[in-house]
Design a protein around this motif. Structure first.
Motif, PDB file in Angstrom:
ATOM      1  N   SER A  19     -38.211   8.342 -72.752  1.00 11.66           N
ATOM      2  CA  SER A  19     -37.485   7.250 -73.383  1.00 11.66           C
ATOM      3  C   SER A  19     -37.209   7.632 -74.825  1.00 11.66           C
ATOM      4  CB  SER A  19     -38.300   5.945 -73.315  1.00 11.66           C
ATOM      5  OG  SER A  19     -39.515   6.089 -74.018  1.00 11.66           O
ATOM      6  N   GLU A  20     -36.389   6.834 -75.482  1.00 15.29           N
ATOM      7  CA  GLU A  20     -36.007   7.084 -76.869  1.00 15.29           C
ATOM      8  C   GLU A  20     -36.430   5.905 -77.724  1.00 15.29           C
ATOM      9  OE1 GLU A  20     -31.891   7.785 -79.436  1.00 15.29           O
ATOM     10  OE2 GLU A  20     -31.860   7.949 -77.257  1.00 15.29           O
ATOM     11  N   ASP A  21     -36.844   6.194 -78.942  1.00 20.53           N
ATOM     12  CA  ASP A  21     -37.269   5.164 -79.884  1.00 20.53           C
ATOM     13  C   ASP A  21     -36.825   5.596 -81.278  1.00 20.53           C
ATOM     14  OD1 ASP A  21     -38.688   2.895 -80.869  1.00 20.53           O
ATOM     15  OD2 ASP A  21     -40.376   4.189 -81.383  1.00 20.53           O
ATOM     16  N   THR A  22     -36.475   4.644 -82.101  1.00 21.52           N
ATOM     17  CA  THR A  22     -36.125   4.937 -83.485  1.00 21.52           C
ATOM     18  C   THR A  22     -37.073   4.160 -84.387  1.00 21.52           C
ATOM     19  OG1 THR A  22     -33.818   5.216 -82.881  1.00 21.52           O
ATOM     20  CG2 THR A  22     -34.283   4.892 -85.209  1.00 21.52           C
ATOM     21  N   ALA A  23     -37.718   4.862 -85.305  1.00 18.62           N
ATOM     22  CA  ALA A  23     -38.654   4.231 -86.236  1.00 18.62           C
ATOM     23  C   ALA A  23     -38.751   5.084 -87.489  1.00 18.62           C
ATOM     24  CB  ALA A  23     -40.034   4.075 -85.594  1.00 18.62           C
ATOM     25  N   THR A  27     -35.550   9.553 -85.000  1.00 14.33           N
ATOM     26  CA  THR A  27     -35.430   9.275 -83.575  1.00 14.33           C
ATOM     27  C   THR A  27     -36.523  10.059 -82.881  1.00 14.33           C
ATOM     28  OG1 THR A  27     -33.050   8.982 -83.780  1.00 14.33           O
ATOM     29  CG2 THR A  27     -33.908   9.423 -81.577  1.00 14.33           C
ATOM     30  N   ARG A  28     -37.248   9.369 -82.002  1.00 13.93           N
ATOM     31  CA  ARG A  28     -38.330  10.023 -81.278  1.00 13.93           C
ATOM     32  C   ARG A  28     -38.040   9.936 -79.788  1.00 13.93           C
ATOM     33  NH1 ARG A  28     -43.671   7.349 -82.428  1.00 13.93           N
ATOM     34  NH2 ARG A  28     -42.493   5.558 -81.718  1.00 13.93           N
ATOM     35  N   GLY A  33     -44.727   7.030 -73.496  1.00 15.67           N
ATOM     36  CA  GLY A  33     -45.240   6.502 -74.754  1.00 15.67           C
ATOM     37  C   GLY A  33     -45.706   7.522 -75.776  1.00 15.67           C
ATOM     38  N   PRO A  35     -44.969  10.800 -78.105  1.00 16.54           N
ATOM     39  CA  PRO A  35     -43.820  11.557 -78.609  1.00 16.54           C
ATOM     40  C   PRO A  35     -43.924  13.049 -78.312  1.00 16.54           C
ATOM     41  CG  PRO A  35     -45.265  10.948 -80.411  1.00 16.54           C
ATOM     42  CD  PRO A  35     -45.821  10.294 -79.183  1.00 16.54           C
ATOM     43  N   ARG A  38     -39.271  14.800 -82.221  1.00 14.19           N
ATOM     44  CA  ARG A  38     -38.876  13.917 -83.315  1.00 14.19           C
ATOM     45  C   ARG A  38     -37.674  14.549 -83.999  1.00 14.19           C
ATOM     46  NH1 ARG A  38     -44.545  13.898 -86.251  1.00 14.19           N
ATOM     47  NH2 ARG A  38     -43.224  15.123 -87.590  1.00 14.19           N
TER      48      ARG A  38
END
Length: 95
Positions: A19-23, A27-28, A33, A35, A38
């Motif tokens: 999955s992709e997440d931005t924090a 972008t990770r 869950g 990483p 990055r």
């Protein structure tokens, strides 16, 4: 930036359980869950995990560009995924 991030996204999200997440301006890409890639805000730095699951991650940096060897980058991303992915995903065939 967008072209580089798009290419990295295309590679990373093809791997199982990702999955992709931005924090915090980056972008990770995660596998269940955790990483494994990055990408800095300007995409000038691609950080790949280099530690086995259960150990503190060690991150190695690449500086991708449109002219980079994308076969090598794809392999490095996949290897990073393999180091972080849970055993169940690896046993299911991985990449």
């Amino acid at each position: 930036m967008t072209d580089i991030l798009s290419r990295i996204r295309d590679i990373a999200l093809l791997l199982p359980g990702t999955s992709e997440d931005t924090a915090d301006g980056e972008t990770r890409f995660l596998v269940e869950g955790a990483p494994f890639v990055r990408v800095g805000q300007d995409a000038a730095a691609l950080h790949l995990c280099a530690a086995d699951a259960g150990q503190a991650p060690v991150w190695h940096e690449l500086a991708p560009s449109i002219d980079s060897d994308w076969t090598l980058i794809e392999d490095r991303i996949a290897r990073s995924w393999e180091l972080v992915a849970p055993t169940g995903l690896l046993e299911a065939g991985g990449r």
